[in-house]
Structure formats: structure tokens, C-alpha cells
Design a protein around this motif. Sequence first.
Motif, PDB file in Angstrom:
ATOM      1  N   PRO A   1      14.801 129.896  -1.922  1.00 32.18           N
ATOM      2  CA  PRO A   1      16.247 130.074  -2.013  1.00 32.18           C
ATOM      3  C   PRO A   1      16.614 131.064  -3.120  1.00 32.18           C
ATOM      4  N   GLN A   2      17.819 131.608  -3.022  1.00 30.77           N
ATOM      5  CA  GLN A   2      18.281 132.603  -3.983  1.00 30.77           C
ATOM      6  C   GLN A   2      18.572 132.006  -5.355  1.00 30.77           C
ATOM      7  N   VAL A   3      18.948 130.731  -5.399  1.00 26.99           N
ATOM      8  CA  VAL A   3      19.197 130.058  -6.677  1.00 26.99           C
ATOM      9  C   VAL A   3      17.835 129.631  -7.225  1.00 26.99           C
ATOM     10  N   VAL A   4      17.343 130.358  -8.239  1.00 29.46           N
ATOM     11  CA  VAL A   4      16.026 130.043  -8.793  1.00 29.46           C
ATOM     12  C   VAL A   4      16.089 128.973  -9.869  1.00 29.46           C
ATOM     13  N   ALA A   5      17.283 128.726 -10.427  1.00 32.59           N
ATOM     14  CA  ALA A   5      17.464 127.651 -11.401  1.00 32.59           C
ATOM     15  C   ALA A   5      18.958 127.371 -11.552  1.00 32.59           C
ATOM     16  N   ALA A   6      19.285 126.135 -11.876  1.00 31.22           N
ATOM     17  CA  ALA A   6      20.669 125.725 -12.167  1.00 31.22           C
ATOM     18  C   ALA A   6      20.580 124.601 -13.188  1.00 31.22           C
ATOM     19  N   PHE A   7      21.427 124.693 -14.229  1.00 27.97           N
ATOM     20  CA  PHE A   7      21.346 123.684 -15.277  1.00 27.97           C
ATOM     21  C   PHE A   7      22.662 123.576 -16.030  1.00 27.97           C
ATOM     22  N   PRO A   8      22.905 122.394 -16.629  1.00 23.26           N
ATOM     23  CA  PRO A   8      24.127 122.196 -17.422  1.00 23.26           C
ATOM     24  C   PRO A   8      23.993 122.849 -18.789  1.00 23.26           C
ATOM     25  N   VAL A   9      25.119 123.233 -19.354  1.00 26.95           N
ATOM     26  CA  VAL A   9      25.162 123.815 -20.695  1.00 26.95           C
ATOM     27  C   VAL A   9      26.308 123.184 -21.463  1.00 26.95           C
ATOM     28  N   THR A  10      26.284 123.371 -22.775  1.00 26.63           N
ATOM     29  CA  THR A  10      27.362 122.890 -23.639  1.00 26.63           C
ATOM     30  C   THR A  10      28.074 124.113 -24.197  1.00 26.63           C
ATOM     31  N   PRO A  11      29.368 124.260 -23.890  1.00 29.63           N
ATOM     32  CA  PRO A  11      30.090 125.465 -24.320  1.00 29.63           C
ATOM     33  C   PRO A  11      30.460 125.415 -25.800  1.00 29.63           C
ATOM     34  N   GLY A  12      30.846 126.574 -26.320  1.00 34.81           N
ATOM     35  CA  GLY A  12      31.422 126.653 -27.657  1.00 34.81           C
ATOM     36  C   GLY A  12      32.868 126.193 -27.577  1.00 34.81           C
ATOM     37  N   THR A  13      33.651 126.506 -28.583  1.00 32.19           N
ATOM     38  CA  THR A  13      35.049 126.083 -28.605  1.00 32.19           C
ATOM     39  C   THR A  13      35.967 127.059 -27.881  1.00 32.19           C
ATOM     40  N   VAL A  14      35.471 128.252 -27.587  1.00 35.78           N
ATOM     41  CA  VAL A  14      36.242 129.265 -26.874  1.00 35.78           C
ATOM     42  C   VAL A  14      35.433 129.660 -25.639  1.00 35.78           C
ATOM     43  N   GLU A  15      36.114 129.817 -24.502  1.00 38.70           N
ATOM     44  CA  GLU A  15      35.435 130.198 -23.256  1.00 38.70           C
ATOM     45  C   GLU A  15      35.695 131.670 -22.952  1.00 38.70           C
ATOM     46  N   PRO A  16      34.710 132.363 -22.351  1.00 36.54           N
ATOM     47  CA  PRO A  16      34.931 133.752 -21.971  1.00 36.54           C
ATOM     48  C   PRO A  16      35.890 133.838 -20.776  1.00 36.54           C
ATOM     49  N   THR A  17      36.586 134.958 -20.673  1.00 38.46           N
ATOM     50  CA  THR A  17      37.480 135.211 -19.557  1.00 38.46           C
ATOM     51  C   THR A  17      36.645 135.445 -18.303  1.00 38.46           C
ATOM     52  N   PRO A  18      37.014 134.845 -17.157  1.00 32.57           N
ATOM     53  CA  PRO A  18      36.265 135.115 -15.928  1.00 32.57           C
ATOM     54  C   PRO A  18      36.164 136.611 -15.639  1.00 32.57           C
ATOM     55  N   GLY A  19      35.002 137.020 -15.160  1.00 33.14           N
ATOM     56  CA  GLY A  19      34.720 138.420 -14.853  1.00 33.14           C
ATOM     57  C   GLY A  19      33.225 138.659 -14.876  1.00 33.14           C
ATOM     58  N   ALA A  20      32.824 139.910 -14.698  1.00 39.19           N
ATOM     59  CA  ALA A  20      31.407 140.284 -14.709  1.00 39.19           C
ATOM     60  C   ALA A  20      31.114 141.100 -15.961  1.00 39.19           C
ATOM     61  N   TYR A  21      30.010 140.772 -16.626  1.00 40.13           N
ATOM     62  CA  TYR A  21      29.631 141.416 -17.878  1.00 40.13           C
ATOM     63  C   TYR A  21      28.129 141.718 -17.854  1.00 40.13           C
ATOM     64  N   PRO A  22      27.696 142.798 -18.522  1.00 37.28           N
ATOM     65  CA  PRO A  22      26.253 143.028 -18.643  1.00 37.28           C
ATOM     66  C   PRO A  22      25.713 142.362 -19.917  1.00 37.28           C
ATOM     67  N   VAL A  23      24.484 141.898 -19.856  1.00 31.55           N
ATOM     68  CA  VAL A  23      23.824 141.432 -21.080  1.00 31.55           C
ATOM     69  C   VAL A  23      23.698 142.660 -21.973  1.00 31.55           C
ATOM     70  N   TYR A  24      24.242 142.608 -23.182  1.00 32.75           N
ATOM     71  CA  TYR A  24      24.210 143.775 -24.061  1.00 32.75           C
ATOM     72  C   TYR A  24      23.297 143.599 -25.263  1.00 32.75           C
ATOM     73  N   SER A  25      22.864 142.367 -25.531  1.00 32.09           N
ATOM     74  CA  SER A  25      22.041 142.141 -26.715  1.00 32.09           C
ATOM     75  C   SER A  25      21.241 140.856 -26.536  1.00 32.09           C
ATOM     76  N   ARG A  26      20.021 140.867 -27.069  1.00 33.71           N
ATOM     77  CA  ARG A  26      19.166 139.671 -27.040  1.00 33.71           C
ATOM     78  C   ARG A  26      18.485 139.527 -28.390  1.00 33.71           C
ATOM     79  N   THR A  27      18.332 138.298 -28.836  1.00 28.20           N
ATOM     80  CA  THR A  27      17.648 138.017 -30.094  1.00 28.20           C
ATOM     81  C   THR A  27      16.730 136.821 -29.871  1.00 28.20           C
ATOM     82  N   ALA A  28      15.463 136.959 -30.249  1.00 25.27           N
ATOM     83  CA  ALA A  28      14.489 135.882 -30.027  1.00 25.27           C
ATOM     84  C   ALA A  28      14.830 134.636 -30.839  1.00 25.27           C
ATOM     85  N   THR A  29      15.104 134.792 -32.132  1.00 23.57           N
ATOM     86  CA  THR A  29      15.474 133.663 -32.986  1.00 23.57           C
ATOM     87  C   THR A  29      16.450 134.134 -34.045  1.00 23.57           C
TER      88      THR A  29
END
Length: 188
Positions: free
Chosen positions: A91-119
Motif C-alpha cells: 500500500p501507498q501508506v508506508v507508516a501512520a502514527f500519532p504525534v503530540t503537537p506543540g502549542t501552535v499548529e501550522p497553517t494547512p498547506g504544502a511545505y518542503p522540508v527545509y532543514s534537518r538536525t540529527a540531535t
Amino acid sequence: MGPGVVVTGLTLGALAVVSLLAFQANGAQDRAGAARPTATATAGGPATSAAPSVTPTPTAPTLPASSGTGTRVVYSVSSHYVWLIEPKKNPQVVAAFPVTPGTVEPTPGAYPVYSRTATTTGTDGKQIEHVVRFAQQNGVVFGFSAAVDGATPSADPKAKTGGIRSSRPDGQLLWDFAPKDTKVVVVA
């Protein structure tokens, strides 16, 4: 730029590569294959448990119809769930899982991953890993991460945070799935 900054950058890059190779050598395909949701998934509420949730529960919400096309990470603001979508797989869904949000939610829309940090250290002072950032709005940075201690507590309501926390195994799946420029679709 001083030599200390260069050495730190090179060290972090080397650690990220070594961690990725170690994870892949430890059967990443087996873990990703085990993360497939069941076809009988039904709507459910958010989960804030610190327990790993690599294999979605039968109460996992179905992928929202308005989640876009192509390879993408989908985040639902209302259900606090994440789906990893790869159209070339069945199937196309390779994973699905619950998350805990911060106190502010992002506005619906499409965004590119712009940065990654290992730790790094999160805005709450906790050590976090697998940070995948995808949006900045009104001074708040939005991204996915996992606490090194595995906890997914609710964010302090007094702080403006956009960190979306997952379990460590789910954070690893997302990290491996979403390199820079991967599309993140936020739905209501």
C-alpha cells in the motif's frame, strides 16, 4: 567562520551518516514494512502515550482525502496523526502514527522540508533527535522530532512551540523517509 564551527559541523555530519548507515544495516526495510497500517483503520482521537507506535493501532484514522499527491508526509492538525506516503509502493501508506503537537499548529498547506538536525535541544530543554523542519510562521518553527528519553508530553501552554513530537521509532521512520525538499502536507 572559526575552525571550531567547521569541526562541529563536520562531526555532526559524520555522526548523522554513521547513524543512518547503522540503522540501515539493522534492517530498516523490515521495520518500515512492519509499519503498514491495516486496511480497516477507522477514525480515532490523538494519542499522547510515550509507548512506541511503529505499527498503527486499528483506531488509526484513515488518510485524509485532501492530502495531496506524490511522495509526502501528511500531518493532520485535527487528529494529530502523521502518514508517510509513497505512491510507488503498495500500500501507498508506508507508516501512520500519532504525534503530540506543540502549542501552535501550522497553517494547512504544502511545505518542503527545509532543514534537518540529527540531535539538538528542544525549546522545552529536552534532548531531541531526528528533527525535520518544514515551516516557519509568525516566528514559530514547525518540525517533527522525538525526545531522546522517549517522552511525548504535552507542550507547556505558556510557550509558543511548533515542535511536533513522536515516539523514537516513529521519529526514525520519518527521518529516513523525509530528506530535504520532501513535501509535507498539513491538513485540518
